[in-house]
Motif scaffolding. Structure first.
Motif, PDB file in Angstrom:
ATOM      1  N   ARG A 233       0.852  -1.144   0.055  1.00 39.59           N
ATOM      2  CA  ARG A 233       0.070  -0.086   0.037  1.00 39.59           C
ATOM      3  C   ARG A 233       0.839   1.199   0.192  1.00 39.59           C
ATOM      4  N   ASN A 235       1.460   4.463  -1.297  1.00 37.35           N
ATOM      5  CA  ASN A 235       0.344   5.016  -2.263  1.00 37.35           C
ATOM      6  C   ASN A 235       0.779   6.620  -2.465  1.00 37.35           C
ATOM      7  N   GLU A 257      -1.260  -4.013  -3.621  1.00 35.88           N
ATOM      8  CA  GLU A 257      -2.238  -2.846  -3.804  1.00 35.88           C
ATOM      9  C   GLU A 257      -1.684  -1.312  -3.516  1.00 35.88           C
ATOM     10  N   SER A 258      -0.522  -1.329  -4.036  1.00 33.69           N
ATOM     11  CA  SER A 258       0.151   0.039  -4.127  1.00 33.69           C
ATOM     12  C   SER A 258      -0.167   0.605  -5.332  1.00 33.69           C
ATOM     13  N   ARG A 259      -0.649   1.995  -5.233  1.00 33.54           N
ATOM     14  CA  ARG A 259      -1.038   2.905  -6.152  1.00 33.54           C
ATOM     15  C   ARG A 259      -0.006   3.636  -7.032  1.00 33.54           C
ATOM     16  N   GLY A 279      -2.619  -6.176  -7.693  1.00 30.19           N
ATOM     17  CA  GLY A 279      -3.473  -4.946  -7.490  1.00 30.19           C
ATOM     18  C   GLY A 279      -4.702  -5.286  -6.645  1.00 30.19           C
ATOM     19  N   ASN A 280      -5.158  -6.407  -6.843  1.00 36.36           N
ATOM     20  CA  ASN A 280      -6.551  -7.061  -6.241  1.00 36.36           C
ATOM     21  C   ASN A 280      -7.703  -5.977  -6.469  1.00 36.36           C
ATOM     22  N   VAL A 282      -7.930  -2.787  -6.717  1.00 34.08           N
ATOM     23  CA  VAL A 282      -7.864  -1.548  -6.042  1.00 34.08           C
ATOM     24  C   VAL A 282      -7.462  -0.457  -6.982  1.00 34.08           C
ATOM     25  N   THR A 285      -3.818   0.811  -9.022  1.00 31.40           N
ATOM     26  CA  THR A 285      -2.709   0.088  -8.772  1.00 31.40           C
ATOM     27  C   THR A 285      -2.197  -0.042 -10.221  1.00 31.40           C
TER      28      THR A 285
END
Length: 740
Positions: A233, A235, A257-259, A279-280, A282, A285
């Protein structure tokens, strides 16, 4: 208490070029900064300095010593996790063959530009130094835009490993590899097995988690290896990792889940291999962005990555002809092969094409890649001529559109219940990432003795408390509540005489089927402070008892300088009579505050002399803004003298995804005509990156105004009704030069 100074002496056998010698190594336990400085002067190869358990507050530590390859000097905690460095503190390291282990920085910030620096000054750097099991946790400068690094790596042959870095909230790179002198170039650093924990959106450029080099030295080789790390994460901005030097290897890292993306921003001949991007589903991502010469992207896996534009699963950029060193060099000789893309949203080529970025990719290859679209659609996009990229021997579960079709064969691939599809074999050639490419678990990285942070506190995740009307009853209940709690208000009138600070995640809800009216006697009812997020549900908020003063605000953040992001949810709520005097706003964001999300659902607003949402405090045009995601749906706004929403993001930098604004299925009646509404608009968006205004009814309202200023903004205006309302204005002020 003075430290114990009689060292424990231990015999060590040390192999040398002349045979095996025995040296005497000593352990020194110190418990205060003065003794730390004094005892350091006596350290010899093989010695260990031990910081005593406890709090070390306002500790500016300088650790300078020279060990040897066979007998390094160690600085360590007495007990891992129990040496807490707090307050205004930092650590500067200089010398050779040193080990620093087990220190925790928390509840404070650095007085200088780095928390941990692999140099004392520009002349005294670190070589062959290992920093391991370091923890820096929420150790952020209280000024959100006072920039610093958490770790600055200088010198050569240094290692940062098994460390935990989470919660950086102020501007500046979390870990920076510096190449700003000859003694720090061709450095062969290793960054491995670290946990890069959540970094919230900064709302500006300068939120990278890892940067290797800078544009000024980007044609210099670094030879840094980044491997087996977890980015969870992260972000901060569109670049999670920003590579700005050459000959680096980024291997076997996992992004959760890192944007943003791993961006090969400057420098040549870098290798990105064996990484997994989860990304799952999200939003925003991303995967890998390719710029410059000789980049190899191979054997990576991208799963459920949703980003677009500069944040796609794969973005191959256009360059600037004869580019200055700090802009976009043309993509040449890129080799993108044997990757697996599973349920990703976008693959973009010649991205960023405009009058400035007109140099298309050349002499590049996209081969032996596997693209599987199972429960998500994958879009291929070419923004310019992509004939300089050879597409060949790729497989996909669909037929990509031209000009990509000739490089793909359509196949059926079984989608697994967990994980991602295995590599395929065609004509004895592997297509897709190998079975050796696997995601790392958080427990495999960082110090084993320090817990990984949970996700943010969710609304309604705590205990529920009933609150009955009474003098300042709501103020008292909020003060007693814990993070995540729900306050259920019984029927009646709540007359609040105090501004209620919200410094925790809190839901305030009317009891089911009951009418709850809150009438504050102050110009503000709620103030969202650092650590606060607020959801209100089913209430009636009225300004009828507010003081007869101009500029009241029913809900606001701190007026200036919030460090922590917040969330605001308003649903099933009636807001009325904010008209005791002029310029009475419903909500106002303070300067240097940032909302991860603001969400208004199924609510009614009427008789307001100011604005409903004032999110335009960052007027210095530095790419800073006040909200990432704004959603307004299913609500009614009547007799609003100001605007429904003012959203402003100035500057030309392209480093962020937001603001993103969705306005759907609302009715705006007599909104925006007040003489103090300088925007003269019912909705005013400046620099918004994604604006969707859909299925709304505008009745006798001021026009909608959108000013597109930077990046590749998308503006969708569809199925809206305009009665006695001017037509929307969409004005393109796009700048040709950006920062990212």
């Amino acid at each position: 208490m003075r430290a114990w100074f009689q060292p424990l002496v231990v015999a060590m056998s040390v192999a040398t070029a002349f045979g095996s010698n025995t040296v005497m190594a000593a352990d020194y336990l110190v418990d205060n900064p003065q003794d730390f400085r004094q005892q350091q002067k006596q350290l010899q190869p093989g010695d260990t300095m031990i910081l005593a358990d406890g709090d070390w507050k306002d500790f500016e530590a300088r650790f300078e010593a020279k060990g040897t390859a066979d007998a390094p000097i160690t600085l360590t905690a007495q007990t891992p996790g129990k040496v807490l460095i707090k307050g205004v503190s930092n650590l500067r390291i200089g010398g050779e063959h040193l080990i620093i282990k087990g220190l925790v920085f928390t509840e404070g910030h650095s007085p200088t530009s780095e928390v941990v620096s692999f140099r004392i000054d520009k002349d005294t750097v670190s070589n062959h130094v290992r920093v391991t099991e370091l923890v820096i946790d929420n150790f952020s400068n209280p000024d959100r835009f006072e920039s610093d690094y958490w770790v600055g790596i200088y010198g050569k042959h240094n290692r940062l490993d098994h460390s935990h870095l989470a919660g950086k909230r102020n501007q500046g790179v979390t870990v920076a590899v510096r190449l700003n002198s000859e003694q720090s170039q061709q450095n062969y650093h290793r960054i491995d097995h670290n946990y890069f924990g959540p970094r919230p959106e900064l709302g500006s450029n300068g939120g990278e988690t890892l940067r290797i080099g800078t544009s000024h030295y980007s044609l210099t080789s670094s030879f840094t290896t980044v491997e087996n790390n977890v980015f969870d994460r992260c972000n901060g901005e569109v670049e999670i990792i920003s590579v700005k030097s050459g000959d680096n290897k980024l291997l076997n890292n996992t992004f959760i889940e890192s944007r943003g993306t791993l961006t090969l921003r400057h420098g040549n001949n870098n290798t990105v291999s064996g990484n997994v991007f989860l990304g799952n589903g999200v939003a925003n991502t991303g995967g890998v962005r390719v710029i410059n010469k000789g980049q190899e992207v191979a054997n990576n896996v991208f799963v459920g990555v949703t980003g677009y534009r500069f944040g796609s699963a794969l973005t191959v950029m256009n360059g600037v002809p004869d580019s200055p060193i700090n802009r976009y060099h043309q993509v040449e000789n890129a080799n993108i092969h044997h990757n697996t893309f599973y349920n990703v949203s976008n693959l973009q080529f010649a991205a960023g094409s405009d009058d400035e970025r007109s140099a298309v990719p050349v002499s590049s290859k996209f081969t032996h890649n596997l693209v599987v679209a199972d429960d998500a659609t994958t879009e291929f996009a070419a923004f310019d001529d992509v004939s300089g990229i050879t597409f060949a021997d790729n497989l996909a579960t669909f037929k990509p559109v031209k000009p990509f079709a000739q490089g793909f064969t359509q196949v059926e691939v079984d989608a697994p219940n967990k994980g991602w599809p295995a590599a395929q074999s065609v004509n004895r050639q592997q297509v897709g990432a190998s079975a050796d490419t696997k995601a790392m678990h958080k427990d495999e990285v960082g110090p084993s003795w320090y817990a990984k942070p949970a996700a943010q506190t969710e609304f309604d995740s705590g205990a529920s408390h009933t609150v009955t009307p009474g003098q300042n009853a709501l103020f008292d209940a909020v003060e007693r509540a814990a993070d995540g709690d729900v306050l259920v208000l019984s029927a009646g009138h709540f007359n609040e005489e105090k501004i209620i600070p919200v410094n925790k995640t809190l839901t305030i809800r009317a009891a089911e089927g009951e009418e709850v009216v809150i009438a504050p006697a102050r110009g503000t009812l709620f103030e969202i402070d650092n650590g606060g997020s607020l959801a209100i549900d089913g209430l009636t908020l009225t300004g009828e008892n507010a003081p007869d003063s101009a500029g009241n605000t029913l809900i606001r953040t701190l007026k200036w300088g919030m460090l922590k992001n917040y969330r605001l949810v308003v649903k099933n709520t009636t807001v009325k009579a904010l008209d005791i005097n002029h310029s009475f706003d419903f909500f106002a964001a303070g300067a240097r505050s940032f909302a991860t999300s603001i969400d208004i659902q199924n609510s009614t607003f009427e008789n307001i002399t100011g604005h409903v949402l004032r999110l335009n405090q960052e007027q210095d045009d530095l790419g800073i803004y006040n909200v990432e995601q704004l959603t307004i749906t299913g609500s009614e706004f009547t007799d609003i003298q100001g605007a429904l929403a003012l959203v402003y993001r100035g500057g030309t930098d392209e480093s962020t995804f937001g603001p993103q604004v969705h306005i759907t299925e609302n009715t705006l009646t007599n909104v925006g005509h007040g003489k103090r509404n300088k925007a003269q608009a019912s909705l005013y968006f400046h620099g918004v990156q994604q604006a969707m205004v859909k299925q709304n009814n505008f009745v006798s309202a001021a026009a909608l105004r959108v000013e597109e200023t930077v990046g590749e903004p998308t503006t969708e205006l569809s199925k809206n009704s305009f009665k006695q309302t001017g037509q929307p204005e969409v004005i393109n002020f796009l700048a040709t030069a950006g920062g990212k």
